[in-house]
Design a protein around this motif. Structure first.
Motif, PDB file in Angstrom:
ATOM      1  N   GLY A  87       0.791  -1.221   0.000  1.00 31.44           N
ATOM      2  CA  GLY A  87       0.000   0.000   0.000  1.00 31.44           C
ATOM      3  C   GLY A  87       0.819   1.264   0.000  1.00 31.44           C
ATOM      4  O   GLY A  87       0.310   2.340  -0.336  1.00 31.44           O
ATOM      5  N   ASN A 107      -5.549   0.833  -4.086  1.00 32.27           N
ATOM      6  CA  ASN A 107      -4.643   1.665  -3.291  1.00 32.27           C
ATOM      7  C   ASN A 107      -4.482   3.036  -3.945  1.00 32.27           C
ATOM      8  O   ASN A 107      -4.395   4.058  -3.261  1.00 32.27           O
ATOM      9  CB  ASN A 107      -3.273   1.008  -3.156  1.00 32.27           C
ATOM     10  CG  ASN A 107      -3.327  -0.310  -2.410  1.00 32.27           C
ATOM     11  OD1 ASN A 107      -3.320  -1.356  -3.036  1.00 32.27           O
ATOM     12  ND2 ASN A 107      -3.402  -0.264  -1.094  1.00 32.27           N
ATOM     13  N   ASP A 154      -6.212  -2.973  -0.402  1.00 28.95           N
ATOM     14  CA  ASP A 154      -5.687  -3.584  -1.616  1.00 28.95           C
ATOM     15  C   ASP A 154      -6.848  -4.152  -2.438  1.00 28.95           C
ATOM     16  O   ASP A 154      -7.956  -4.336  -1.933  1.00 28.95           O
ATOM     17  CB  ASP A 154      -4.721  -4.706  -1.214  1.00 28.95           C
ATOM     18  CG  ASP A 154      -3.838  -5.176  -2.354  1.00 28.95           C
ATOM     19  OD1 ASP A 154      -2.690  -4.712  -2.421  1.00 28.95           O
ATOM     20  OD2 ASP A 154      -4.294  -6.007  -3.150  1.00 28.95           O
TER      21      ASP A 154
END
Length: 349
Positions: A87, A107, A154
């Motif tokens: 991330g 992200n 994610d």
């Protein structure tokens, strides 16, 4: 290892903590003082580009191109920068630490809504988001009360949420655990510390083979074939000031896609160890599950559609604007390189 809940991982990073962390970086980037200044440099006549990236097969075009020196013919020096935590790639882009990156589009959405300083310029890898359960976990219903591991905000996180929603379940029905990287996630699953993992390739295949577990879902039945995972991102100032550089990178990604699809075994040998911490058997077995995919022009609405799930999870408070995706340079590369584009389409057909 003792069981860890969402609040125990990474110094107590819950969804609220994740949001605060991202907001902090976003505000710094927007405020001007957060930018580290130009990261581009000229070395021996080459234009250096720093790329952030993740660890999955969706990053293969970047890894392969870097190792095979495919950027050199366009006078680009590639500097592949790995972030320490899943991330962080989007944060590196938002704060100007890198100019381009290959990152999960979710992200990117989370970072973009706070600092709209970059745009998706092409795809990189498609599919390959896989939920794997231990042998006793055969259905989504079996997941109730079980430990499910993945990465926060994610595409893999959204995959779990979307599947549960489809089954009439929520995150309250399971014990979500967020880990830092693919190796940690896979090892925890193989060790039996997780009942289910939502993982990218080749790590999903490695976990599946090691545990003789079950594939609960690979996204295709829910999202359709060819759905995007990682995408190629560029800072808007780079797109505006040096469009040729961005086009050359996209062209390299197409060249890498063609070579990877022609000889994946060579691509695997080129990248295993340095980029993929797994065994060759797992890497080769995972090849078809997460192929390269640079041309994702028909997936723009799909990416925007996942923003709804992110809002429901409180990762974002508003939808990304249309500037989040800019395929104009991708369109130009395709128009200017018909032979290369046909080669990629033939190989991926």
């Amino acid at each position: 290892m003792a069981e860890r809940t969402v609040g125990d991982l990474h110094g107590g990073v819950t969804r609220r903590g994740f949001l605060g962390r991202t907001v902090t970086f976003g505000v710094a980037a927007c405020g001007g003082g957060g930018l580290l200044g130009p990261v581009a440099s000229w070395a021996q006549g080459h234009r250096e580009i720093k790329f952030s990236h993740g660890t999955g097969l969706c990053n293969m075009p970047l890894f392969y191109a870097a190792e095979k020196k495919l950027f050199a013919k366009y006078a680009i020096e590639s500097n592949v920068v790995l972030s320490g935590w899943a991330g962080d790639q989007a944060i590196q882009l938002a704060t100007g630490k890198v100019e381009m990156g290959v990152i999960p589009y979710t992200n990117a959405i989370a970072a973009y809504t706070r600092s709209p300083s970059f745009a998706v310029v092409s795809g990189s890898g498609t599919q390959g988001l896989i939920m794997v359960g231990q042998p006793a976990i055969k259905t989504f219903a079996d997941m109730r009360g079980k430990r499910v591991g993945t990465f926060q905000a994610d595409t893999l996180d959204i995959l779990v949420y979307d599947y549960l929603k489809k089954q009439g379940m929520t995150y309250k029905d399971i014990k979500m655990q967020y880990l830092g990287n693919s190796v940690e996630l896979t090892n925890a699953f193989i060790a039996g510390q997780l009942d289910v993992m939502s993982a990218i390739e080749p790590y999903a295949t490695r976990g599946l083979m090691a545990t003789k577990g079950n594939v609960l879902g690979d996204g295709v039945d829910m999202y359709g074939p060819g759905y995007p995972d990682c995408v190629l991102i560029a800072r808007k100032e780079l797109i505006d000031k040096e469009p040729k550089v961005v086009k050359d990178v996209i062209r390299v990604f197409f060249e890498a896609e063609a070579e990877i699809e022609t000889n994946f075994e060579e691509a695997a040998k080129t990248t295993i160890g340095k980029y993929y911490k797994t065994d060759m058997t797992s890497l080769l077995a995972a090849a078809k599950a997460q192929p390269p995919g640079v041309d994702i022009r028909n997936k723009k609405d799909f990416m925007f559609g996942r923003a709804q799930s992110m809002k429901e999870l409180n990762y974002i408070s508003k939808d990304p604007d249309q500037g989040f995706v800019n395929f104009s340079l991708l369109e130009q590369v395709i128009a200017e390189n018909p032979d290369l584009y046909r080669k990629v389409k033939v190989k991926s057909a």
